[in-house]
Design a protein around this motif. Structure first.
Motif, PDB file in Angstrom:
ATOM      1  N   GLU A  82       0.817  -1.205   0.000  1.00  0.00           N
ATOM      2  CA  GLU A  82       0.000   0.000   0.000  1.00  0.00           C
ATOM      3  C   GLU A  82       0.854   1.259   0.000  1.00  0.00           C
ATOM      4  OE1 GLU A  82      -2.277   0.034   3.601  1.00  0.00           O
ATOM      5  OE2 GLU A  82      -0.578  -0.664   4.773  1.00  0.00           O
ATOM      6  N   ARG A  83       0.218   2.360  -0.431  1.00  0.00           N
ATOM      7  CA  ARG A  83       0.819   3.683  -0.331  1.00  0.00           C
ATOM      8  C   ARG A  83       0.090   4.438   0.769  1.00  0.00           C
ATOM      9  NH1 ARG A  83       1.575   7.507  -5.070  1.00  0.00           N
ATOM     10  NH2 ARG A  83      -0.688   7.382  -5.124  1.00  0.00           N
ATOM     11  N   ILE A  84       0.855   4.977   1.705  1.00  0.00           N
ATOM     12  CA  ILE A  84       0.277   5.761   2.792  1.00  0.00           C
ATOM     13  C   ILE A  84       0.581   7.226   2.527  1.00  0.00           C
ATOM     14  CG2 ILE A  84       0.293   6.179   5.274  1.00  0.00           C
ATOM     15  CD1 ILE A  84       1.326   3.238   5.521  1.00  0.00           C
ATOM     16  N   LEU A  85      -0.463   8.039   2.467  1.00  0.00           N
ATOM     17  CA  LEU A  85      -0.316   9.461   2.180  1.00  0.00           C
ATOM     18  C   LEU A  85      -0.736  10.264   3.405  1.00  0.00           C
ATOM     19  CD1 LEU A  85      -1.545   7.926  -0.571  1.00  0.00           C
ATOM     20  CD2 LEU A  85      -0.957  10.141  -1.522  1.00  0.00           C
ATOM     21  N   VAL A  86       0.117  11.204   3.790  1.00  0.00           N
ATOM     22  CA  VAL A  86      -0.125  12.015   4.980  1.00  0.00           C
ATOM     23  C   VAL A  86       0.165  13.465   4.635  1.00  0.00           C
ATOM     24  CG1 VAL A  86       0.442  12.388   7.402  1.00  0.00           C
ATOM     25  CG2 VAL A  86       0.670  10.094   6.410  1.00  0.00           C
ATOM     26  N   GLU A 105       6.236  18.995   0.000  1.00  0.00           N
ATOM     27  CA  GLU A 105       5.351  19.759   0.888  1.00  0.00           C
ATOM     28  C   GLU A 105       4.025  20.101   0.200  1.00  0.00           C
ATOM     29  OE1 GLU A 105       5.395  23.940   3.456  1.00  0.00           O
ATOM     30  OE2 GLU A 105       7.187  23.308   2.364  1.00  0.00           O
ATOM     31  N   PRO A 106       2.897  19.750   0.849  1.00  0.00           N
ATOM     32  CA  PRO A 106       2.750  19.202   2.200  1.00  0.00           C
ATOM     33  C   PRO A 106       2.461  17.695   2.209  1.00  0.00           C
ATOM     34  CG  PRO A 106       0.656  20.067   1.501  1.00  0.00           C
ATOM     35  CD  PRO A 106       1.585  20.188   0.316  1.00  0.00           C
ATOM     36  N   GLU A 107       2.798  16.970   1.138  1.00  0.00           N
ATOM     37  CA  GLU A 107       2.372  15.574   1.055  1.00  0.00           C
ATOM     38  C   GLU A 107       3.545  14.623   1.272  1.00  0.00           C
ATOM     39  OE1 GLU A 107      -0.779  13.524  -1.700  1.00  0.00           O
ATOM     40  OE2 GLU A 107       1.162  13.462  -2.729  1.00  0.00           O
ATOM     41  N   LEU A 108       3.364  13.751   2.250  1.00  0.00           N
ATOM     42  CA  LEU A 108       4.302  12.671   2.523  1.00  0.00           C
ATOM     43  C   LEU A 108       3.719  11.383   1.944  1.00  0.00           C
ATOM     44  CD1 LEU A 108       6.662  11.224   4.058  1.00  0.00           C
ATOM     45  CD2 LEU A 108       5.109  11.132   6.033  1.00  0.00           C
ATOM     46  N   VAL A 109       4.533  10.674   1.148  1.00  0.00           N
ATOM     47  CA  VAL A 109       4.099   9.401   0.573  1.00  0.00           C
ATOM     48  C   VAL A 109       5.059   8.322   1.047  1.00  0.00           C
ATOM     49  CG1 VAL A 109       3.616   8.089  -1.516  1.00  0.00           C
ATOM     50  CG2 VAL A 109       3.152  10.557  -1.456  1.00  0.00           C
ATOM     51  N   ASN A 161       1.125  -1.158   8.888  1.00  0.00           N
ATOM     52  CA  ASN A 161       1.892  -0.105   8.224  1.00  0.00           C
ATOM     53  C   ASN A 161       1.418   1.292   8.601  1.00  0.00           C
ATOM     54  OD1 ASN A 161       3.568  -1.883   6.858  1.00  0.00           O
ATOM     55  ND2 ASN A 161       2.230  -2.017   5.077  1.00  0.00           N
ATOM     56  N   VAL A 162       0.101   1.511   8.534  1.00  0.00           N
ATOM     57  CA  VAL A 162      -0.415   2.849   8.843  1.00  0.00           C
ATOM     58  C   VAL A 162      -0.099   3.218  10.291  1.00  0.00           C
ATOM     59  CG1 VAL A 162      -2.487   4.264   9.037  1.00  0.00           C
ATOM     60  CG2 VAL A 162      -2.227   2.708   7.098  1.00  0.00           C
ATOM     61  N   GLY A 163      -0.335   2.290  11.209  1.00  0.00           N
ATOM     62  CA  GLY A 163      -0.043   2.567  12.611  1.00  0.00           C
ATOM     63  C   GLY A 163       1.430   2.861  12.852  1.00  0.00           C
ATOM     64  N   ASP A 164       2.325   2.117  12.194  1.00  0.00           N
ATOM     65  CA  ASP A 164       3.763   2.333  12.373  1.00  0.00           C
ATOM     66  C   ASP A 164       4.175   3.717  11.870  1.00  0.00           C
ATOM     67  OD1 ASP A 164       3.939  -0.188  13.412  1.00  0.00           O
ATOM     68  OD2 ASP A 164       4.729  -1.111  11.580  1.00  0.00           O
ATOM     69  N   VAL A 165       3.644   4.118  10.729  1.00  0.00           N
ATOM     70  CA  VAL A 165       3.983   5.437  10.169  1.00  0.00           C
ATOM     71  C   VAL A 165       3.472   6.541  11.081  1.00  0.00           C
ATOM     72  CG1 VAL A 165       3.488   7.032   8.280  1.00  0.00           C
ATOM     73  CG2 VAL A 165       4.134   4.658   7.783  1.00  0.00           C
ATOM     74  N   LEU A 166       2.233   6.426  11.527  1.00  0.00           N
ATOM     75  CA  LEU A 166       1.671   7.461  12.392  1.00  0.00           C
ATOM     76  C   LEU A 166       2.395   7.530  13.735  1.00  0.00           C
ATOM     77  CD1 LEU A 166      -2.159   7.109  11.707  1.00  0.00           C
ATOM     78  CD2 LEU A 166      -0.542   8.773  10.768  1.00  0.00           C
ATOM     79  N   LEU A 181      -0.534  16.821  11.872  1.00  0.00           N
ATOM     80  CA  LEU A 181      -0.931  16.067  10.690  1.00  0.00           C
ATOM     81  C   LEU A 181      -2.265  16.544  10.148  1.00  0.00           C
ATOM     82  CD1 LEU A 181      -0.072  12.454  11.917  1.00  0.00           C
ATOM     83  CD2 LEU A 181       1.439  14.137  10.829  1.00  0.00           C
ATOM     84  N   GLY A 182      -2.406  16.489   8.827  1.00  0.00           N
ATOM     85  CA  GLY A 182      -3.679  16.748   8.172  1.00  0.00           C
ATOM     86  C   GLY A 182      -4.323  15.423   7.797  1.00  0.00           C
ATOM     87  N   ARG A 183      -4.754  15.304   6.555  1.00  0.00           N
ATOM     88  CA  ARG A 183      -5.418  14.082   6.111  1.00  0.00           C
ATOM     89  C   ARG A 183      -4.436  12.912   6.083  1.00  0.00           C
ATOM     90  NH1 ARG A 183      -8.106  14.371   0.598  1.00  0.00           N
ATOM     91  NH2 ARG A 183      -6.125  15.404   0.062  1.00  0.00           N
ATOM     92  N   VAL A 184      -4.950  11.745   6.429  1.00  0.00           N
ATOM     93  CA  VAL A 184      -4.174  10.512   6.370  1.00  0.00           C
ATOM     94  C   VAL A 184      -5.029   9.459   5.649  1.00  0.00           C
ATOM     95  CG1 VAL A 184      -3.033   8.683   7.670  1.00  0.00           C
ATOM     96  CG2 VAL A 184      -3.040  11.035   8.558  1.00  0.00           C
TER      97      VAL A 184
END
Length: 324
Positions: free
Chosen positions: A242-246, A272-276, A285-290, A300-303
């Motif tokens: 998956e791709r996680i976007l934050v 900026e402002p998107e982390l991929v 994966n999502v929990g580890d990144v956050l 953080l904005g949208r995840v």
């Protein structure tokens, strides 16, 4: 993964298409390099590849529109050859370029192409009526092609290729430059053909279409099969996760390093402002990144997370370099 997939298209006794060690050269250029293909009855088989990968050459060799230097081709369990008209009558072809007669009406165009396969006029009239209804052109049967929109022309092109009810049909980019409604109608029509017993070979550069309708997919490159399998199997081959976007206002070097060190992370990019964060398959994966971003006290904005697409797999296998 079954034996057919693992071997890149291993042959089964009842395969409707079998191509073995096909070689086609244009002078010093090798267009097909010991190409192998096996398609089972009832499949919608996607054939993908960059421009110049050999897709069209392979299809034209299968249809005996091109000679080839080496190899063998069998259709319906029989050796295919230029004069095997008994086999050709069971095949339908819908070319990428619309091939119609401008001076004929919709009905007359379909009847002309159907007559190449069906001699009986009464039977042909029935088939033409069914083909017109199948592509939804009842209100346009007396129109000439110049009065039809692009989407209607595509649907007429399909009707001309499949009116004789083929057992095997080749669709080459059938939805190029059509509106979403026409594209949906074309894809639904292909599904209906398949459900009625027609095996379909489908080529397209629209990956979402192939992902949606194809039961199995081959990716070609440089005249060879480089990957074969279901949509899920192809993703597993390249470890496409998956791709996680934050949305995050800044990404300090320390936080970036911690993200890159996570066990399932393959790639981290930040504009900026998107982390991929590109990840392999993993349960957390999502929990580890956050957790990393939270420990760095970053607002953080949208995840959101995106599953891998067939386009991701295609680019991973064939590369991102532009092709001619």
């Amino acid at each position: 993964m079954d034996e057919r997939t693992a071997s890149g298209g291993a042959r089964a006794a009842d395969d409707i298409v079998v191509v073995e060690n096909l070689v086609k050269r244009y002078g010093d250029v090798v267009a097909l390099d010991h190409f192998n293909l096996a398609i089972a009855p009832g499949e919608i088989f996607g054939l993908l590849g960059p421009n110049g990968s050999g897709k069209t050459t392979a299809i034209n060799c299968i249809l005996q529109l091109l000679t080839y230097d080496k190899g063998s081709i069998s259709l319906f369990g029989q050796p295919m050859g230029p004069t095997r008209y008994d086999l050709k009558r069971m095949i339908g072809v819908v070319p990428q370029n619309v091939a119609l007669f401008e001076e004929l009406t919709v009905r007359e165009n379909i009847d002309f192409f159907c007559a190449l396969y069906v001699g009986d006029r009464r039977e042909r009239a029935r088939l033409v009526d069914e083909a017109i209804a199948f592509v939804g052109l009842e209100d346009y049967a007396s129109f000439r092609p110049r009065k039809l929109s692009g989407g209607l022309l595509r649907r007429l092109n399909i009707a001309c290729g499949i009116a004789h009810k083929p057992r095997l049909a080749f669709f080459d980019e059938p939805t190029v430059a059509v509106d979403p409604q026409s594209r949906n109608a074309i894809l639904e029509g292909i599904r209906a053909m398949n459900e009625a017993g027609c095996t379909v070979v489908y080529t397209s550069h629209y990956m979402e279409e192939v992902e949606e309708i194809c039961s199995r997919i081959m990716i070609m490159d440089r005249g060879r099969s480089v990957a074969v399998g279901t949509n899920a199997e192809l993703k597993a081959m390249v470890g496409a996760g998956e791709r996680i976007l934050v949305e995050v206002a800044a990404l300090p070097d320390g936080a970036r390093g911690q993200l890159e060190a996570l066990p399932h992370v393959r790639r981290v990019t930040y504009t900026e402002p998107e982390l991929v964060v590109q990840c392999e398959q993993g349960a957390h994966n999502v929990g580890d990144v956050l957790a990393v971003l939270s420990s760095a006290r970053l607002p953080l904005g949208r995840v959101y997370a995106e599953p891998p697409t067939l386009n991701d797999v295609f680019l991973e296998i064939t590369g991102k370099a532009l092709r001619d």
